[in-house]
Scaffold this motif. Structure first.
Motif, PDB file in Angstrom:
ATOM      1  N   ILE A  54       6.853   3.581   1.585  1.00  0.00           N
ATOM      2  CA  ILE A  54       6.726   3.881   0.154  1.00  0.00           C
ATOM      3  C   ILE A  54       6.838   5.391  -0.063  1.00  0.00           C
ATOM      4  CG2 ILE A  54       5.316   3.613  -1.911  1.00  0.00           C
ATOM      5  CD1 ILE A  54       3.913   1.332  -0.589  1.00  0.00           C
ATOM      6  N   VAL A  55       6.145   6.160   0.778  1.00  0.00           N
ATOM      7  CA  VAL A  55       6.202   7.623   0.638  1.00  0.00           C
ATOM      8  C   VAL A  55       7.616   8.119   0.944  1.00  0.00           C
ATOM      9  CG1 VAL A  55       5.174   9.788   1.363  1.00  0.00           C
ATOM     10  CG2 VAL A  55       3.779   7.751   1.270  1.00  0.00           C
ATOM     11  N   ALA A  56       8.254   7.499   1.941  1.00  0.00           N
ATOM     12  CA  ALA A  56       9.622   7.904   2.288  1.00  0.00           C
ATOM     13  C   ALA A  56      10.570   7.640   1.120  1.00  0.00           C
ATOM     14  CB  ALA A  56      10.094   7.165   3.533  1.00  0.00           C
ATOM     15  N   VAL A  57      10.342   6.529   0.400  1.00  0.00           N
ATOM     16  CA  VAL A  57      11.183   6.244  -0.769  1.00  0.00           C
ATOM     17  C   VAL A  57      10.974   7.323  -1.834  1.00  0.00           C
ATOM     18  CG1 VAL A  57      11.506   4.652  -2.693  1.00  0.00           C
ATOM     19  CG2 VAL A  57      11.405   3.778  -0.371  1.00  0.00           C
ATOM     20  N   LEU A  76       0.057  14.703  -3.560  1.00  0.00           N
ATOM     21  CA  LEU A  76      -0.110  13.634  -4.549  1.00  0.00           C
ATOM     22  C   LEU A  76      -0.790  12.436  -3.906  1.00  0.00           C
ATOM     23  CD1 LEU A  76       3.388  13.730  -6.280  1.00  0.00           C
ATOM     24  CD2 LEU A  76       1.286  14.815  -7.029  1.00  0.00           C
ATOM     25  N   PHE A  77      -0.370  12.144  -2.675  1.00  0.00           N
ATOM     26  CA  PHE A  77      -0.966  11.052  -1.898  1.00  0.00           C
ATOM     27  C   PHE A  77      -2.461  11.284  -1.723  1.00  0.00           C
ATOM     28  CE2 PHE A  77      -2.058   9.018   2.101  1.00  0.00           C
ATOM     29  CZ  PHE A  77      -1.374   7.825   2.064  1.00  0.00           C
ATOM     30  N   MET A  78      -2.789  12.515  -1.330  1.00  0.00           N
ATOM     31  CA  MET A  78      -4.181  12.868  -1.063  1.00  0.00           C
ATOM     32  C   MET A  78      -4.997  12.845  -2.360  1.00  0.00           C
ATOM     33  SD  MET A  78      -6.076  15.814  -1.632  1.00  0.00           S
ATOM     34  CE  MET A  78      -4.782  16.986  -1.907  1.00  0.00           C
ATOM     35  N   ALA A 247       1.033   4.123  -2.496  1.00  0.00           N
ATOM     36  CA  ALA A 247       0.911   4.215  -1.035  1.00  0.00           C
ATOM     37  C   ALA A 247      -0.499   4.641  -0.651  1.00  0.00           C
ATOM     38  CB  ALA A 247       1.940   5.197  -0.484  1.00  0.00           C
ATOM     39  N   ALA A 248      -1.037   5.622  -1.395  1.00  0.00           N
ATOM     40  CA  ALA A 248      -2.371   6.118  -1.065  1.00  0.00           C
ATOM     41  C   ALA A 248      -3.422   5.054  -1.330  1.00  0.00           C
ATOM     42  CB  ALA A 248      -2.671   7.373  -1.873  1.00  0.00           C
ATOM     43  N   LEU A 250      -3.017   1.804  -1.160  1.00  0.00           N
ATOM     44  CA  LEU A 250      -2.921   0.832  -0.069  1.00  0.00           C
ATOM     45  C   LEU A 250      -3.527   1.382   1.209  1.00  0.00           C
ATOM     46  CD1 LEU A 250       0.698  -0.490  -0.688  1.00  0.00           C
ATOM     47  CD2 LEU A 250      -1.453  -1.661  -1.148  1.00  0.00           C
ATOM     48  N   PHE A 251      -3.240   2.648   1.484  1.00  0.00           N
ATOM     49  CA  PHE A 251      -3.784   3.293   2.683  1.00  0.00           C
ATOM     50  C   PHE A 251      -5.303   3.290   2.633  1.00  0.00           C
ATOM     51  CE2 PHE A 251      -5.327   7.006   4.953  1.00  0.00           C
ATOM     52  CZ  PHE A 251      -4.649   6.945   6.152  1.00  0.00           C
ATOM     53  N   THR A 252      -5.853   3.654   1.455  1.00  0.00           N
ATOM     54  CA  THR A 252      -7.305   3.739   1.315  1.00  0.00           C
ATOM     55  C   THR A 252      -7.955   2.374   1.515  1.00  0.00           C
ATOM     56  OG1 THR A 252      -6.885   5.469  -0.286  1.00  0.00           O
ATOM     57  CG2 THR A 252      -9.108   4.608  -0.205  1.00  0.00           C
ATOM     58  N   VAL A 253      -7.357   1.338   0.921  1.00  0.00           N
ATOM     59  CA  VAL A 253      -7.921  -0.002   1.073  1.00  0.00           C
ATOM     60  C   VAL A 253      -7.809  -0.469   2.521  1.00  0.00           C
ATOM     61  CG1 VAL A 253      -7.662  -2.406   0.372  1.00  0.00           C
ATOM     62  CG2 VAL A 253      -7.503  -0.598  -1.314  1.00  0.00           C
TER      63      VAL A 253
END
Lengths: 338, 304
Positions: A54-57, A76-78, A247-248, A250-253
């Motif tokens: 997702i981040v790569a997209v 932005l992710f963070m 993405a973030a 999903l990562f957090t969950v």
């Protein structure tokens, strides 16, 4: 001319098909030889890859359309993760009961999107107004490095630099053929694929998608053809912010941890995935993200935890030097992408 | 000099030499986002040579320079096959690989780092920084400097004018590697300790920003950039994260107000016209004095 293009097209399809089946055979062989341990690694790798992709997209969109390597993406992710954590901790969301985690994550995504639009205002739009064209030089790239520093350190000042625990509401694991699959992981892979498919549709079929592809082709001709470049480009940054936020979330969950530095590692791995797949290609970013995820879990499994960076970046360096287009990249950046 | 002041001067000298290492490639239009990799090679070369006693005395420093120059020379060939964003990413990947190798190899102490036995006094650092500065000024004033300026502005035209573009690019990468390696060796000897984690992507980003914010048009740029970003935070007595916030805001503002960097040829011409009592119009009509043109170009991505 048309026939030649047709042959190249068919060859590309053949290469992709050959590559895809080779990858599937390799995975099947690995599972056959390695058994459950390897199968588990592959599943973890794909889940990690889902977040990278997702981040790569997001990276590939900005670079494909504007020729701009947007270094604010890690921040932005963070921001999404840290704002969500802060919202949850502040107790403002206690009214929503057991759904507060979801609202917190949503709040995080909103903040990241707003931040992304702020970046657009001060990088792309400003230089477009001042120099007529903001895509030919490193100025937006340097500005985005500045924003990366600003966002990251403001968050550190506000919330401290420690890693924080984000309470994950559901801990259900699925046991399938002796493999442990987390439900958040399935959700993340499926939603990653849905979002990217939707994005592909938007780019291919809708008016805004056509406008973006025209800008990718040539911003000046796009505006001659009646595309309001200054109004369409913010949409791109909106998408970037939303993709990073998703993405973030999903990562957090998935991992239940947030920190001001969570974006750095994901961001650099996503860049690696994007380049592996070919800069400017959405499907390239998807495949590249998955490859990086798989490579990461495999090198941790076989070579140990501290080998990951070396393996991934070594692979990337070789790809850049031997085949800079990546797996699905196009000849000239800025031409015929997306 | 107090320990605090000498620490700042040492960091300033190391940053300055490092910045010149990245500058010589940037002056030829090549953005190097892997500076930390070259510096790490110099630092670890000096550390290993010094620990193993393979070179006598301060022979470690020229030896480290030669090693990192050699790496710069060899890596230039594959890296120069790439352009623009790809070159930024290739150099970045190179630095990541170097740091990964250092972390994995027991000769280099892995994640624990290495203690460097020989201590270097501050005066040597200052001397090295002054000599490097003079060397780069000389370089930029020579025919070589003219050639890399031509490459920076337009590779095709430079080729037509008889400049060996590829040879020049390889040379600037070699010189850049040598200078970054020198700064690494000085770092190793002055702080008596090296660890791979110090040479992280942030370091590469910062040094490139010193150069781009200072300005790539003249050799004054890295000097101004390093001085500004090393001394201003100290002078303002701001610490920790606020320093980086201010740094970030400065970068965004600088790119908005003076995208070609703090020091430009126009500025130099304007200042020198004050002293030479020439009519200012002649100084300002230099062919290269085009303040409207942004300097930090990425090279051509779009086929023209």
């Amino acid at each position: 001319m048309a026939a030649a293009a047709d042959v190249t097209f068919q060859r590309n399809i053949l290469i992709k098909a050959a590559f895809g089946s080779a990858a599937l055979i390799a995975l099947a062989l690995a599972v056959f030889l390695g058994g459950h341990v390897i199968a588990q690694q592959i599943i973890s790798g794909l889940m990690l890859g889902a977040i990278y992709l997702i981040v790569a997209v997001a990276f590939t969109l900005t670079i494909g359309v504007l020729n701009f390597l947007n270094f604010t993406i890690p921040s932005l992710f963070m921001l999404t993760g840290m704002i969500a954590w802060a919202l949850l901790k502040s107790g403002l969301l206690s009214f929503s009961g057991s759904w507060s985690w979801l609202i917190a994550l949503f709040g995080g995504v909103v903040v990241a999107t707003v931040a992304s639009l702020l970046v657009e205002r001060f990088t792309y739009r400003y230089f477009k107004a001042k120099h007529g064209d903001a895509t030919e030089h490193a100025i937006p790239l340097v500005s985005s490095l500045g924003f990366l520093l600003i966002f990251e350190n403001l968050v550190i000042l506000a919330f401290g630099s420690e890693s924080q625990r984000f309470p994950v509401p559901f801990k259900a694991d699925l046991h399938l053929f002796g493999l442990v699959i987390g439900i958040p992981q399935i959700v993340s892979l499926v939603s990653a694929l849905i979002v990217v498919a939707a994005l592909s549709y938007v780019l291919k079929q809708t008016k805004i998608g056509r406008a973006l592809r025209t800008i990718a082709e040539n911003p000046e001709i796009a505006s001659l053809l009646g595309v309001e470049v200054t109004q369409v480009v913010p949409v791109l940054f909106l998408l970037t912010g939303m993709l990073c936020g998703l993405a973030a979330a999903l990562f957090t969950v998935n991992y239940g941890d947030v920190s001001p530095f969570m974006g750095d590692n994901i961001g650099t791995k996503a860049i690696a995935g994007m380049v592996l797949g070919g800069i400017g290609s959405i499907w390239g970013a998807i495949i590249g993200g998955l490859i990086v995820g798989l490579t990461e879990t495999m090198s941790v499994h076989f070579l140990g935890g501290d080998s990951v960076e070396m393996v991934i970046w070594g692979l990337l360096l070789i790809v850049i030097i031997v085949a800079p287009r990546g797996l699905f990249g196009h000849a000239a950046l800025g031409k015929g992408k997306l | 000099m107090s320990g605090y002041a000498s620490g700042i001067v040492a960091i300033l000298c190391i940053n300055l030499i490092f910045a010149y290492g990245v500058y010589v490639t940037a002056a030829a239009g090549q953005l190097n986002l892997g500076g930390a990799g070259y510096q790490a090679i110099g630092a670890y070369a000096a550390a290993v040579l010094s620990t193993q006693g393979w070179t006598p005395g301060w022979g470690t420093i020229p030896a480290a320079m030669i090693i990192s120059a050699l790496v710069g020379f060899l890596i230039a060939f594959p890296v120069l096959r790439t352009r623009g964003v790809y070159m930024v990413l290739a150099t970045f990947a190179f630095a990541q690989v170097v740091s990964g190798v250092l972390l994995r190899t027991s000769l280099f102490g892995g994640a624990i780092g290495m203690v460097v036995p020989d201590y270097l006094p501050l005066s040597v650092l200052i001397l090295a920084a002054v000599l490097t500065t003079l060397f780069v000024f000389f370089l930029m004033a020579s025919r070589f400097g003219l050639a890399i300026r031509a490459i920076h502005d337009d590779e095709a035209v430079a080729t037509i004018m008889g400049v060996d573009v590829r040879g020049m690019q390889v040379t600037v990468f070699t010189i850049g590697g040598a200078l970054a390696g020198l700064s690494g060796a000085l770092y190793a000897h002055y702080f008596s300790f090296v660890e791979a984690q110090y040479f992280n992507p942030n370091l590469s980003i910062f040094v490139l920003l010193f150069v781009l914010i200072g300005g790539t048009q003249t050799a004054w740029g890295p000097l101004a950039g390093s001085l500004f970003f090393t001394l201003i935070p100290e002078a303002l007595r701001i610490g920790g994260s606020w320093r980086f916030v201010v740094f970030g805001v400065t970068i965004v503002l600088m790119m908005a107000i003076r995208p070609e960097g703090m020091i430009t040829r126009t500025l130099i011409a304007r200042i020198s016209s004050l002293f030479h009592r020439r009519p200012s119009s002649s100084a300002l009509s230099l062919p290269n004095a085009r303040p409207d043109l942004p300097d930090a170009r990425m090279g051509d991505q779009h086929a023209k």
